[in-house]
Design an enzyme around this catalytic site. Structure first.
Site, PDB file in Angstrom:
ATOM      1  N   ASP A   1      41.355  33.682  34.515  1.00  0.00           N
ATOM      2  CA  ASP A   1      41.177  33.573  33.061  1.00  0.00           C
ATOM      3  C   ASP A   1      42.104  32.533  32.430  1.00  0.00           C
ATOM      4  O   ASP A   1      42.013  32.279  31.230  1.00  0.00           O
ATOM      5  CB  ASP A   1      41.408  34.941  32.390  1.00  0.00           C
ATOM      6  CG  ASP A   1      40.303  35.933  32.707  1.00  0.00           C
ATOM      7  OD1 ASP A   1      39.230  35.505  33.171  1.00  0.00           O
ATOM      8  OD2 ASP A   1      40.516  37.148  32.496  1.00  0.00           O
TER       9      ASP A   1
ATOM     10  N   ARG B   1      34.882  36.782  20.862  1.00  0.00           N
ATOM     11  CA  ARG B   1      34.796  37.917  21.785  1.00  0.00           C
ATOM     12  C   ARG B   1      36.175  38.283  22.304  1.00  0.00           C
ATOM     13  O   ARG B   1      36.414  39.441  22.654  1.00  0.00           O
ATOM     14  CB  ARG B   1      33.907  37.558  22.993  1.00  0.00           C
ATOM     15  CG  ARG B   1      32.428  37.525  22.694  1.00  0.00           C
ATOM     16  CD  ARG B   1      31.655  37.360  23.992  1.00  0.00           C
ATOM     17  NE  ARG B   1      32.310  38.133  25.037  1.00  0.00           N
ATOM     18  CZ  ARG B   1      32.506  37.729  26.286  1.00  0.00           C
ATOM     19  NH1 ARG B   1      32.070  36.563  26.677  1.00  0.00           N
ATOM     20  NH2 ARG B   1      33.129  38.502  27.150  1.00  0.00           N
TER      21      ARG B   1
ATOM     22  N   ARG C   1      28.252  37.862  39.388  1.00  0.00           N
ATOM     23  CA  ARG C   1      28.976  39.076  39.013  1.00  0.00           C
ATOM     24  C   ARG C   1      28.203  40.370  39.299  1.00  0.00           C
ATOM     25  O   ARG C   1      27.853  41.126  38.386  1.00  0.00           O
ATOM     26  CB  ARG C   1      29.406  38.988  37.550  1.00  0.00           C
ATOM     27  CG  ARG C   1      30.249  37.753  37.290  1.00  0.00           C
ATOM     28  CD  ARG C   1      30.753  37.672  35.898  1.00  0.00           C
ATOM     29  NE  ARG C   1      31.845  38.606  35.638  1.00  0.00           N
ATOM     30  CZ  ARG C   1      32.441  38.714  34.452  1.00  0.00           C
ATOM     31  NH1 ARG C   1      32.057  37.973  33.452  1.00  0.00           N
ATOM     32  NH2 ARG C   1      33.422  39.569  34.285  1.00  0.00           N
TER      33      ARG C   1
ATOM     34  N   CYS D   1      26.183  35.954  34.574  1.00  0.00           N
ATOM     35  CA  CYS D   1      26.581  35.326  33.322  1.00  0.00           C
ATOM     36  C   CYS D   1      27.007  33.910  33.637  1.00  0.00           C
ATOM     37  O   CYS D   1      26.933  33.473  34.777  1.00  0.00           O
ATOM     38  CB  CYS D   1      27.667  36.123  32.617  1.00  0.00           C
ATOM     39  SG  CYS D   1      29.241  35.995  33.407  1.00  0.00           S
TER      40      CYS D   1
ATOM     41  N   LYS E   1      42.492  42.565  25.284  1.00  0.00           N
ATOM     42  CA  LYS E   1      41.060  42.900  25.341  1.00  0.00           C
ATOM     43  C   LYS E   1      40.726  43.695  26.597  1.00  0.00           C
ATOM     44  O   LYS E   1      40.105  44.749  26.530  1.00  0.00           O
ATOM     45  CB  LYS E   1      40.238  41.600  25.334  1.00  0.00           C
ATOM     46  CG  LYS E   1      38.765  41.804  25.678  1.00  0.00           C
ATOM     47  CD  LYS E   1      37.957  40.519  25.600  1.00  0.00           C
ATOM     48  CE  LYS E   1      37.998  39.632  26.811  1.00  0.00           C
ATOM     49  NZ  LYS E   1      37.135  40.045  27.939  1.00  0.00           N
ATOM     50  N   ASN E   2      41.140  43.157  27.753  1.00  0.00           N
ATOM     51  CA  ASN E   2      40.697  43.772  29.007  1.00  0.00           C
ATOM     52  C   ASN E   2      41.433  45.067  29.348  1.00  0.00           C
ATOM     53  O   ASN E   2      41.073  45.748  30.307  1.00  0.00           O
ATOM     54  CB  ASN E   2      40.787  42.764  30.155  1.00  0.00           C
ATOM     55  CG  ASN E   2      39.733  41.677  30.002  1.00  0.00           C
ATOM     56  OD1 ASN E   2      38.814  41.800  29.203  1.00  0.00           O
ATOM     57  ND2 ASN E   2      39.879  40.601  30.765  1.00  0.00           N
TER      58      ASN E   2
HETATM   59  N1  EPU Z   1      32.471  41.573  42.645  1.00  0.00           N
HETATM   60  C1  EPU Z   1      31.494  41.905  43.554  1.00  0.00           C
HETATM   61  N2  EPU Z   1      30.939  43.151  43.451  1.00  0.00           N
HETATM   62  C2  EPU Z   1      31.318  44.056  42.517  1.00  0.00           C
HETATM   63  C3  EPU Z   1      32.340  43.700  41.614  1.00  0.00           C
HETATM   64  C4  EPU Z   1      32.893  42.443  41.703  1.00  0.00           C
HETATM   65  O1  EPU Z   1      31.106  41.120  44.403  1.00  0.00           O
HETATM   66  O2  EPU Z   1      30.767  45.167  42.497  1.00  0.00           O
HETATM   67  C5  EPU Z   1      33.091  40.228  42.723  1.00  0.00           C
HETATM   68  C6  EPU Z   1      32.831  39.382  41.483  1.00  0.00           C
HETATM   69  O3  EPU Z   1      31.574  38.746  41.519  1.00  0.00           O
HETATM   70  C7  EPU Z   1      34.000  38.412  41.515  1.00  0.00           C
HETATM   71  C8  EPU Z   1      35.136  39.281  42.083  1.00  0.00           C
HETATM   72  O4  EPU Z   1      34.501  40.382  42.729  1.00  0.00           O
HETATM   73  O5  EPU Z   1      33.710  37.376  42.413  1.00  0.00           O
HETATM   74  C9  EPU Z   1      36.138  39.812  41.083  1.00  0.00           C
HETATM   75  O6  EPU Z   1      35.450  40.298  39.935  1.00  0.00           O
HETATM   76  P1  EPU Z   1      35.950  41.536  39.108  1.00  0.00           P
HETATM   77  O7  EPU Z   1      35.033  42.680  39.349  1.00  0.00           O
HETATM   78  O8  EPU Z   1      37.400  41.764  39.337  1.00  0.00           O
HETATM   79  O9  EPU Z   1      35.717  41.034  37.609  1.00  0.00           O
HETATM   80  P2  EPU Z   1      35.347  41.937  36.385  1.00  0.00           P
HETATM   81  O10 EPU Z   1      35.944  43.269  36.542  1.00  0.00           O
HETATM   82  O11 EPU Z   1      33.887  41.828  36.106  1.00  0.00           O
HETATM   83  C10 EPU Z   1      37.462  41.368  34.957  1.00  0.00           C
HETATM   84  C11 EPU Z   1      37.743  40.803  33.597  1.00  0.00           C
HETATM   85  C12 EPU Z   1      37.414  39.311  33.594  1.00  0.00           C
HETATM   86  C13 EPU Z   1      38.297  38.638  34.640  1.00  0.00           C
HETATM   87  C14 EPU Z   1      38.063  39.278  36.010  1.00  0.00           C
HETATM   88  C15 EPU Z   1      38.956  38.730  37.096  1.00  0.00           C
HETATM   89  C16 EPU Z   1      37.341  42.712  32.168  1.00  0.00           C
HETATM   90  C17 EPU Z   1      36.498  43.369  31.133  1.00  0.00           C
HETATM   91  N3  EPU Z   1      36.920  41.526  32.614  1.00  0.00           N
HETATM   92  O12 EPU Z   1      36.083  41.159  35.202  1.00  0.00           O
HETATM   93  O13 EPU Z   1      37.732  38.824  32.306  1.00  0.00           O
HETATM   94  O14 EPU Z   1      37.991  37.270  34.706  1.00  0.00           O
HETATM   95  O15 EPU Z   1      38.280  40.710  35.915  1.00  0.00           O
HETATM   96  O16 EPU Z   1      40.287  38.881  36.754  1.00  0.00           O
HETATM   97  O17 EPU Z   1      38.368  43.252  32.564  1.00  0.00           O
HETATM   98  C18 EPU Z   1      37.570  37.391  30.442  1.00  0.00           C
HETATM   99  O18 EPU Z   1      38.330  38.164  29.836  1.00  0.00           O
HETATM  100  O19 EPU Z   1      37.258  36.266  29.978  1.00  0.00           O
HETATM  101  C19 EPU Z   1      37.015  37.802  31.728  1.00  0.00           C
HETATM  102  C20 EPU Z   1      35.958  37.218  32.271  1.00  0.00           C
END
Ligand code: EPU
Length: 415
Positions: free
Chosen positions: A304, A396, A121, A116, A22-23
């Site tokens: 995850d 999802r 996030r 969420c 998915k990701n």
């Molecule tokens: N963060 C910030 N600012 C930002 C971006 C992130 O503070 O601008 C923080 C987040 O709040 C969090 C940390 O950085 O504390 C890491 O978050 P990240 O941005 O890496 O998460 P994401 O990109 O929103 C993806 C996956 C998630 C997975 C996380 C961590 C996708 C579509 N989603 O989310 O997947 O948990 O990386 O590995 O790639 C899932 O599949 O169930 C899922 C939640």
């Protein structure tokens, strides 16, 4: 609304094929916005989140055709540059169109994803990076409005590694003028997979998989035909289920290299893990030993997989300490697991799990994808019947999970 009903007590045995990730699929499908030609993507999982991104791309006037697990996308003429609230609300990864739209058409209006269930996030790091490439960014009426005549490469440091933040910046920088250096980036396999697709499209990109990615912008990109990598979290979930039920499951079409941290923990709990190329066999132990789990950015233990391992530790011998360092509220499964008899105490970002001899089935509900998966796992070992409500979270991110589990001998059905 659908529910999943599990009768516990059966060991999972047999073979299962792992679907596309998915990701990885979500950012890869959005790369179609970077070129006018027709792209072909194979091994795309049939999931609600993938439907949502296809819906968003179609809303922008891309032609999207699906034949089984192959998706063709041609974004020749884009008629809009907006990701509306209703689509972003359904799936926060819709934010992934921000970088490519800015790069391709010089503007994007994307609804701000809210918090969420698992945490606030924010997307501040996405926005800070895009601003550094010269985008002018405003927040109006709940939308991010970004514009730039042409993005210009720069040196960008991420305060913390962010997966989709890194992806957004990569997709923006490939068509920027000059060189972009992204530092302290995420190193997940999905980042490498995205870099691979962008390179095949003609982008000049180096360093994916390390903490520094360097991109020399090019004038245009070509369409591609690519295959999505296997889903390491789906694979990890089935591995945990095999260990938990004292089963014997062989996973095919997976990438064991992406699962080192998970496989290492499974070995520590006493499971026997054998790797043969792209297949992994997991035999559960008679008695599950306890281990401590600390989630970290890749190559550390994935957040995850935290909920699924918490189920494993709920029936292990002894105490285990969980530390969740990625999301501030990712213990929402705990109160549901407690209803099944698990002994878990949460304090801040730590959770202490004291293994109990057995769980007992009950109706449960979850508000997040991986939490829902953990409840299915709990149902597999709980005595009696567990009914998992709000199954749409599972749909999802897990392709036909109940069919795959039933194929391994689980007593599981959807109603
Ligand atoms: N963060 C910030 N600012 C930002 C971006 C992130 O503070 O601008 C923080 C987040 O709040 C969090 C940390 O950085 O504390 C890491 O978050 P990240 O941005 O890496 O998460 P994401 O990109 O929103 C993806 C996956 C998630 C997975 C996380 C961590 C996708 C579509 N989603 O989310 O997947 O948990 O990386 O590995 O790639 C899932 O599949 O169930 C899922 C939640």
């Amino acid at each position: 609304m659908d529910k999943i009903i599990v009768e516990g007590g059966r060991a999972l045995k047999g073979e299962v094929a792992i679907s596309g990730a998915k990701n990885a699929a979500l950012p890869i499908l959005t790369t179609s916005l970077l070129t006018e030609g027709r792209n072909t993507y194979h091994n795309v999982p049939n999931l609600k989140d993938v439907e949502s991104i296809k819906e968003l791309l179609a809303y922008l006037c891309a032609d999207v055709d699906t034949e089984g697990s192959t998706v063709h996308i041609k974004a020749a003429g884009l008629c809009k540059s907006e990701a509306p609230y209703d689509l972003v609300r359904k799936m926060r990864a819709s934010i992934l169109v921000l970088g490519p739209l800015l790069a391709r058409v010089g503007k994007a209006r994307v609804s701000l994803p809210g918090g969420c269930a698992i945490g606030a996030r924010p997307i501040n790091l996405h926005l800070k990076g895009l601003a550094k490439l010269g985008a002018s960014i405003t927040l109006e009426h709940g939308y991010v409005e970004a514009s730039a005549d042409r993005l210009v490469g720069d040196d960008i440091y991420f305060d913390m590694p962010t997966v989709t933040g890194t992806e957004n910046l990569m997709m923006a920088a490939v068509l920027a003028k000059g060189t972009t250096v992204l530092r302290n980036v995420a190193r997940e396999p999905e980042i490498i997979a995205l870099a691979d697709v962008l390179s095949r499209m003609g982008a000049d990109i180096e360093g994916a998989g390390s903490s520094v990615i360097t991109i020399n912008g090019v004038a245009g990109l070509n369409p591609v035909e690519v295959t999505v990598i296997p889903d390491r979290i789906e694979a990890g979930t089935f591995m945990a289920a095999a260990a938990l039920t004292r089963g014997d499951v062989t996973l095919h079409q997976c990438e064991p290299e992406h699962l080192r941290a998970v496989i290492d923990k499974l070995a520590q709990v006493g499971a026997e893990v054998t790797i043969h190329g792209r297949s992994v066999r997991v035999k559960g132990p008679e008695e599950i030993a306890s281990v401590d789990i600390k989630t970290l950015p890749y190559p550390g233990f994935p957040t995850d997989m935290q909920a699924q391992f918490m189920v494993l530790m709920s029936v292990a011998r002894g105490l285990s300490l969980f530390t969740e360092t990625i999301f501030e509220n990712r213990y929402i499964h705990v109160s549901e697991l407690r209803r099944l008899g698990a002994d878990i105490t949460v304090s801040g970002n730590s959770a202490m799990v004291k293994g109990v001899p057995r769980l007992s089935g009950a109706p449960v509900m979850a508000t997040d994808l991986r939490a829902s998966a953990s409840l299915i796992l709990a149902g597999l070992v709980a005595e009696g019947t567990t009914v998992i409500n709000r199954v749409y979270h599972l749909d999802r991110g897990y392709e036909a999970i109940e069919k795959k589990m039933a194929g391994l001998g689980a007593a599981i059905r959807r109603e």
